[in-house]
Design a protein around this motif. Sequence first.
Motif, mmCIF file in Angstrom:
data_model
loop_
_atom_site.group_PDB
_atom_site.id
_atom_site.type_symbol
_atom_site.label_atom_id
_atom_site.label_comp_id
_atom_site.label_asym_id
_atom_site.label_seq_id
_atom_site.Cartn_x
_atom_site.Cartn_y
_atom_site.Cartn_z
ATOM 1 N N MET A 372 -2.794 -12.169 1.589
ATOM 2 C CA MET A 372 -4.143 -11.040 1.913
ATOM 3 C C MET A 372 -3.225 -9.881 2.202
ATOM 4 O O MET A 372 -3.764 -8.826 1.607
ATOM 5 C CB MET A 372 -4.659 -11.664 3.248
ATOM 6 N N HIS A 373 -2.184 -9.944 2.389
ATOM 7 C CA HIS A 373 -1.324 -8.663 2.073
ATOM 8 C C HIS A 373 -1.245 -8.437 0.710
ATOM 9 O O HIS A 373 -1.240 -7.161 0.232
ATOM 10 C CB HIS A 373 0.025 -8.651 2.845
ATOM 11 N N THR A 376 -4.196 -7.174 -0.750
ATOM 12 C CA THR A 376 -4.917 -5.700 -0.072
ATOM 13 C C THR A 376 -3.818 -4.710 -0.410
ATOM 14 O O THR A 376 -4.032 -3.164 -0.210
ATOM 15 C CB THR A 376 -5.380 -6.240 1.586
ATOM 16 N N SER A 382 -5.226 -6.589 6.696
ATOM 17 C CA SER A 382 -5.542 -7.861 6.684
ATOM 18 C C SER A 382 -5.874 -8.258 7.979
ATOM 19 O O SER A 382 -5.960 -9.719 8.605
ATOM 20 C CB SER A 382 -4.036 -8.921 6.735
#
Length: 406
Positions: A372-373, A376, A382
């Motif tokens: 997710m990091h 994004t 996140s």
Amino acid sequence: MSATAADASPPEAPVGLTGLLAETLAVQCLGTTAILIVPALAPLIAPDLGVPTSMVGYQISLLYVAGMFASVIAGALVTRFGPCRISQTAMGLHATSCALASIPSLWSMLAATLVGGFAYGLINPSASDLLMRHSPPARRNLIFSFKQTGVPLGGVVAGLAGPQIALPFGWPAALLAVAGGCLVVAALSQIGRARLDSHRLRGQMRLFSLGALRLVVATPALRWIAASSFFFSSMQLCAITFLVVLLVEDLGFSLVEAGALLAAVQVGGAVGRVLWGQVADMVGDGLAVLFGIALVMAAASATIMFATPAWPPEITASLFIVLGLSAVGWNGVYLSEVARQAPAGLVSAVTGASMFFTFTGVVFGPVIFSEMHNATGTYVGSYGFLTALALAGALMVAINRWTRGA
């Protein structure tokens, strides 16, 4: 089942609770320090290994894969060799792990991760065996929670002492210092070991058995309480593992400032564990307390999603401490509930099996958070994932309560 036969043995003579708590607390503290020292020093270690800091999520996940295996066989090991001896073994393995990790090599770090994960998987089953045998039921939530303060206290040591040693002497020196501490605790644990391990069975044992896992899955109440730990542990490890890099890269903190806040968050978790344990004993309802903790986790993580470098540092710090109070404070009440709901004579085996689910959450959580990091571009962005984890855990606790008719 041979892995749990020791739990059913007649009760031993009373053991001094203060000394027993000191031993189990020290083992938990040093074991946690040993697995968190690498994430705490990730901004220093990652460049020397030629990897990005986000790779620490994969390192933690691999560590808990080894812990999952250890948790399955821990009940049999405790039965055969005794809980105190297994605690000493865990300390010896953690010392070996830290020594391996001090070598600046990816292969050495891989070996250190596997050894450290296996060692960590042995700690809770052995401690639960000791504390369930020798703690009074009316104070059990508080006693289990007090022992579990070793987790945030270990984080404090990693967050505060780690950078203070690593910056002037190099990060390998910090790892070797932790290894030395583990060996000291292992040696001191020899005092009283014969008495604490007097119930061990010296005959043959079946090392690997899925009986305890089948029991947890087949028993609705145990199944749902174990499932809650999947989400809570994932939440906790993501919050702690990525805290330093989040503060440094997203919010503009220095490494020393970030380490100090990590320590403060862990102190908040230690306070929370004792506080929640005391509250659970006072109200006589650990499940209700666990549900409330989950809601605090969700609210704190949802707010952190909007944090920016422009926020006053005091506000940012306070918010993360509240997160620590909940996301790092749930474990003692949880383990006490597992011990309370386990069938008579099966505490160490059921604890080990429930830790399999706990470690599974840790394996998958940081990996998903890392991805997710990468998607994004920020760690704070996140935190929506952590909010969802907390709410899912709350749902599992609610289902457990409903299943048991509480």
